[in-house]
Design a protein around this motif. Structure first.
Motif, mmCIF file in Angstrom:
data_model
loop_
_atom_site.group_PDB
_atom_site.id
_atom_site.type_symbol
_atom_site.label_atom_id
_atom_site.label_comp_id
_atom_site.label_asym_id
_atom_site.label_seq_id
_atom_site.Cartn_x
_atom_site.Cartn_y
_atom_site.Cartn_z
ATOM 1 N N ILE A 82 0.847 -1.199 0.000
ATOM 2 C CA ILE A 82 0.000 0.000 0.000
ATOM 3 C C ILE A 82 0.881 1.249 0.000
ATOM 4 C CG2 ILE A 82 -1.617 1.357 1.386
ATOM 5 C CD1 ILE A 82 -2.889 -1.350 2.234
ATOM 6 N N ARG A 83 1.939 1.245 0.792
ATOM 7 C CA ARG A 83 2.828 2.420 0.849
ATOM 8 C C ARG A 83 3.483 2.663 -0.513
ATOM 9 N NH1 ARG A 83 7.104 1.883 5.421
ATOM 10 N NH2 ARG A 83 5.207 1.984 6.677
ATOM 11 N N ARG A 113 0.880 4.006 -2.893
ATOM 12 C CA ARG A 113 0.487 5.382 -2.525
ATOM 13 C C ARG A 113 1.604 6.345 -2.924
ATOM 14 N NH1 ARG A 113 -1.049 4.756 2.649
ATOM 15 N NH2 ARG A 113 -3.309 4.992 2.250
ATOM 16 N N ASN A 114 2.846 5.998 -2.582
ATOM 17 C CA ASN A 114 3.969 6.908 -2.862
ATOM 18 C C ASN A 114 4.270 6.996 -4.359
ATOM 19 O OD1 ASN A 114 4.147 7.197 -0.127
ATOM 20 N ND2 ASN A 114 5.932 5.838 0.126
ATOM 21 N N CYS A 168 -5.096 5.336 -7.721
ATOM 22 C CA CYS A 168 -6.018 6.140 -6.903
ATOM 23 C C CYS A 168 -6.668 5.301 -5.809
ATOM 24 C CB CYS A 168 -7.086 6.792 -7.780
ATOM 25 S SG CYS A 168 -8.118 5.631 -8.694
ATOM 26 N N THR A 169 -6.884 3.996 -6.093
ATOM 27 C CA THR A 169 -7.642 3.174 -5.139
ATOM 28 C C THR A 169 -7.117 1.747 -5.147
ATOM 29 O OG1 THR A 169 -9.577 4.553 -5.592
ATOM 30 C CG2 THR A 169 -9.999 2.441 -4.522
ATOM 31 N N GLN A 174 -8.374 4.439 -0.329
ATOM 32 C CA GLN A 174 -8.119 5.597 -1.187
ATOM 33 C C GLN A 174 -6.701 6.098 -0.894
ATOM 34 O OE1 GLN A 174 -10.080 6.019 -3.480
ATOM 35 N NE2 GLN A 174 -12.144 5.448 -2.816
ATOM 36 N N THR A 175 -5.891 6.187 -1.930
ATOM 37 C CA THR A 175 -4.476 6.564 -1.698
ATOM 38 C C THR A 175 -4.288 8.072 -1.586
ATOM 39 O OG1 THR A 175 -4.077 6.801 -4.069
ATOM 40 C CG2 THR A 175 -3.743 4.589 -3.097
ATOM 41 N N ASN A 221 -4.195 9.786 -4.264
ATOM 42 C CA ASN A 221 -3.716 10.178 -5.605
ATOM 43 C C ASN A 221 -4.927 10.331 -6.528
ATOM 44 O OD1 ASN A 221 -0.987 9.790 -4.743
ATOM 45 N ND2 ASN A 221 -1.228 7.581 -5.090
ATOM 46 N N ASP A 236 -11.462 10.581 -5.712
ATOM 47 C CA ASP A 236 -11.186 9.201 -5.285
ATOM 48 C C ASP A 236 -11.798 8.213 -6.278
ATOM 49 O OD1 ASP A 236 -11.547 9.779 -1.673
ATOM 50 O OD2 ASP A 236 -9.808 9.967 -3.030
#
Ligand code: P6P
Length: 335
Positions: free
Chosen positions: A83-84, A87-88, A93-94, A105-106, A108, A148
């Motif tokens: 997930i990290r 996200r990074n 986006c999801t 939801q990230t 992004n 999102d």
């Protein structure tokens, strides 16, 4: 340059992704970056797994996931890491994760992609040093960028995948993926921190003589599955069931064979999850010339209705999957 671009064994994953992207003049690079983000997380998880016996990261985490399954410490670690990384990386986006009840939801909101992931499948095998795996599917969002992702973005049929893959943490660690133009396998060299092309253009044998199924549930199998298992025995096939989907799938993909997790008394809809196990492996096996059905329908044509829905899975060499469907069909006709 076309996508039949043949890159030599030993090409790094980064270069492979770059050269394949060049084959698509309109590609903007986001999917390439997303694949790199997944590979990065896989390297980190690989390191955690390899140290599992040395650090206090084996065993149960003390909580259950949405499936009601005891989470292992490495399940939680792998979930956090993927997930990290996603996200990074900024492209997603999801996320749908086996370890999370709801979609994630990230933030992004400009991200084009949705990822469905089983961060660490077969994790109950970690403590006994059996191969385990990560399984992922990538979809393009259908909603407008700038917000999102939606449930509609998440509940897409498998045929809408833009990429799918798995990482197998075994005697060596490999990442195997497809973007719809064949299947390629990369082996990780931890001393260099790189994945290298080791299995270019994987094609699965049309038939095989290995069957993977938990015969402990034989008495509650559908009649047609019972008949197929008996057919395997009469044919002198080898039973190989590791209890780790990615490991069984990977062997059958390379050597030919079939993996079956049917409806059983304990799992009336089957055990495996459509969104982040069945669809991803179905995309890969079809790209390699194999087949994946629930016994009656192509896995990738199934319309998802729930994030964590389960379905029966019959996957592997085409002729073997066809045989199971024949038995199930005759059961229906007789029934
Ligand atoms: P059973 C692991 O929990 C998993 O999801 C797959 O990796 C594996 O093939 C299957 O379940 C094993 O399930 O019911 O045979 O123990």
């Amino acid at each position: 340059m076309n996508d039949k671009l043949a890159l030599p064994v030993g090409t790094t994953l980064d270069r492979f992704i770059m050269r394949k992207q060049e084959a698509f003049p309109y590609a903007t690079g986001e999917l390439s970056q997303l694949l790199r983000d997944i590979a990065l997380a896989a390297k980190i998880v690989n390191r955690e797994i390899n140290r599992a016996g040395l650090l206090d990261v084996t065993g149960a985490y003390g909580q259950q996931n949405v499936q009601g399954e005891d989470q292992q410490k490495l399940d939680v670690i792998a979930n956090i890491r993927f997930i990290r990384a996603l996200r990074n990386g900024g492209e997603v986006c999801t996320i749908i994760s086996e370890e999370e009840d709801d979609i994630i939801q990230t933030g992004n909101i400009g991200g084009k992609y949705i990822v469905a992931i089983d961060p660490l499948d077969g994790s109950s095998n970690i403590d006994v040093n059996v191969s385990i795996g990560t399984i992922f599917s990538i979809y393009r969002r259908v909603s407008e960028q700038g917000a999102d992702g939606t449930m509609e973005d998440c509940l897409q049929k498998g045929v809408r995948q833009v990429a799918a893959g798995y990482v197998i943490y075994g005697s060596s660690t490999m990442m195997v993926y497809t973007t719809g133009h064949g299947v390629n396998g990369f082996t990780y060299d931890p001393s260099l921190g790189e994945f290298f092309l080791s299995h270019p253009n994987i094609t699965s044998p049309e038939t095989g003589s290995t069957y993977s199924i938990n015969e402990g549930s034989f008495n509650s199998f559908p009649e047609g599955v019972k008949q197929y298992v008996n057919y395997c025995k009469e044919s002198g096939y080898s039973a190989r069931y590791i209890g780790s989907l990615v490991a069984d799938f990977h062997r059958n993909l390379l050597k030919g064979g079939i993996y079956i997790y049917p409806a059983t008394a304990k799992a009336p809809n089957g055990k495996l999850r459509l969104m982040y196990e069945c669809n991803a492996l179905a995309f890969i096996v079809e790209q390699a010339g194999g087949k994946a059905t629930n016994g009656y329908q192509r896995i990738m044509e199934m319309q998802p209705t729930e994030l964590h829905q389960r379905c029966p899975l019959i996957i592997g060499s085409t002729e073997m999957v066809d045989k199971v469907e024949e038995y199930l069909k005759s059961e229906v006709e007789v029934g």
